[in-house]
Motif scaffolding. Sequence first.
Motif, short mmCIF file in Angstrom:
data_model
loop_
_atom_site.label_atom_id
_atom_site.label_comp_id
_atom_site.label_asym_id
_atom_site.label_seq_id
_atom_site.Cartn_x
_atom_site.Cartn_y
_atom_site.Cartn_z
N ARG A 16 0.87 -1.18 0.00
CA ARG A 16 0.00 0.00 0.00
C ARG A 16 0.91 1.23 0.00
O ARG A 16 1.97 1.21 0.61
N LEU A 17 0.49 2.28 -0.67
CA LEU A 17 1.28 3.50 -0.72
C LEU A 17 1.60 4.00 0.69
O LEU A 17 2.70 4.48 0.96
N GLY A 18 0.66 3.84 1.60
CA GLY A 18 0.88 4.29 2.98
C GLY A 18 1.98 3.53 3.70
O GLY A 18 2.49 4.00 4.72
N ASP A 22 8.84 7.26 2.75
CA ASP A 22 8.88 8.52 2.02
C ASP A 22 10.09 8.63 1.10
O ASP A 22 10.02 9.26 0.05
N ASP A 55 -2.28 14.40 0.10
CA ASP A 55 -3.23 13.62 0.89
C ASP A 55 -4.63 13.73 0.29
O ASP A 55 -5.15 14.82 0.14
N LYS A 59 -6.37 7.53 -0.06
CA LYS A 59 -5.25 7.33 -1.00
C LYS A 59 -4.17 6.41 -0.43
O LYS A 59 -3.69 5.52 -1.13
N ARG A 60 -3.80 6.60 0.80
CA ARG A 60 -2.72 5.79 1.39
C ARG A 60 -3.09 4.31 1.50
O ARG A 60 -2.24 3.45 1.42
N GLU A 61 -4.40 4.04 1.67
CA GLU A 61 -4.86 2.65 1.81
C GLU A 61 -5.16 2.00 0.45
O GLU A 61 -4.89 0.81 0.27
N SER A 79 -8.00 7.14 -4.98
CA SER A 79 -8.56 7.77 -3.78
C SER A 79 -10.02 7.39 -3.65
O SER A 79 -10.66 6.95 -4.62
#
Length: 158
Positions: A16-18, A22, A55, A59-61, A79
Amino acid sequence: MKRTTAIRQSVHELHRLGDVPDELLGELVELEQRVHRASSHYDTGPWQVENFARDLPGKRELSLVAMASGKPIGFLIASQRPDGAHIHRVATDPRHQGVGIASRLLALLLARASGIVTLICDPHNQSALAVYARAGFRVTGTTPEGKLSLATGTPFHR
């Protein structure tokens, strides 16, 4: 055929992106730039770090990164929307295209997302349109810029 098999076996990490550190965002930008240079139908300009870092709801999930040997080789950025999800970007490193990475990313997103999933695609990007059609997307209209709107769970229109 041997190259394809080796690449398929090397794609063993989906994150996942999250969960992506970074410091890998710069590598996503580099991947985005390679994809942009390789295709005249990808988009008007490549994303920068701030686009990946922006953000957005869910999106992070929902967003996914395919990794091989610790390096990103594909990604899907999405998203949450009130009625489902929207895909902002799908990209596969040109050296790894044609082996199912985008299809795998789409399948995982569609298994996780609820409701209708939408995206926009250049009508000349036939390879992407074929991947989207196999994943269950159908053309629902055209944007003012002449791009195709696609969605899951809708009848096919053209």
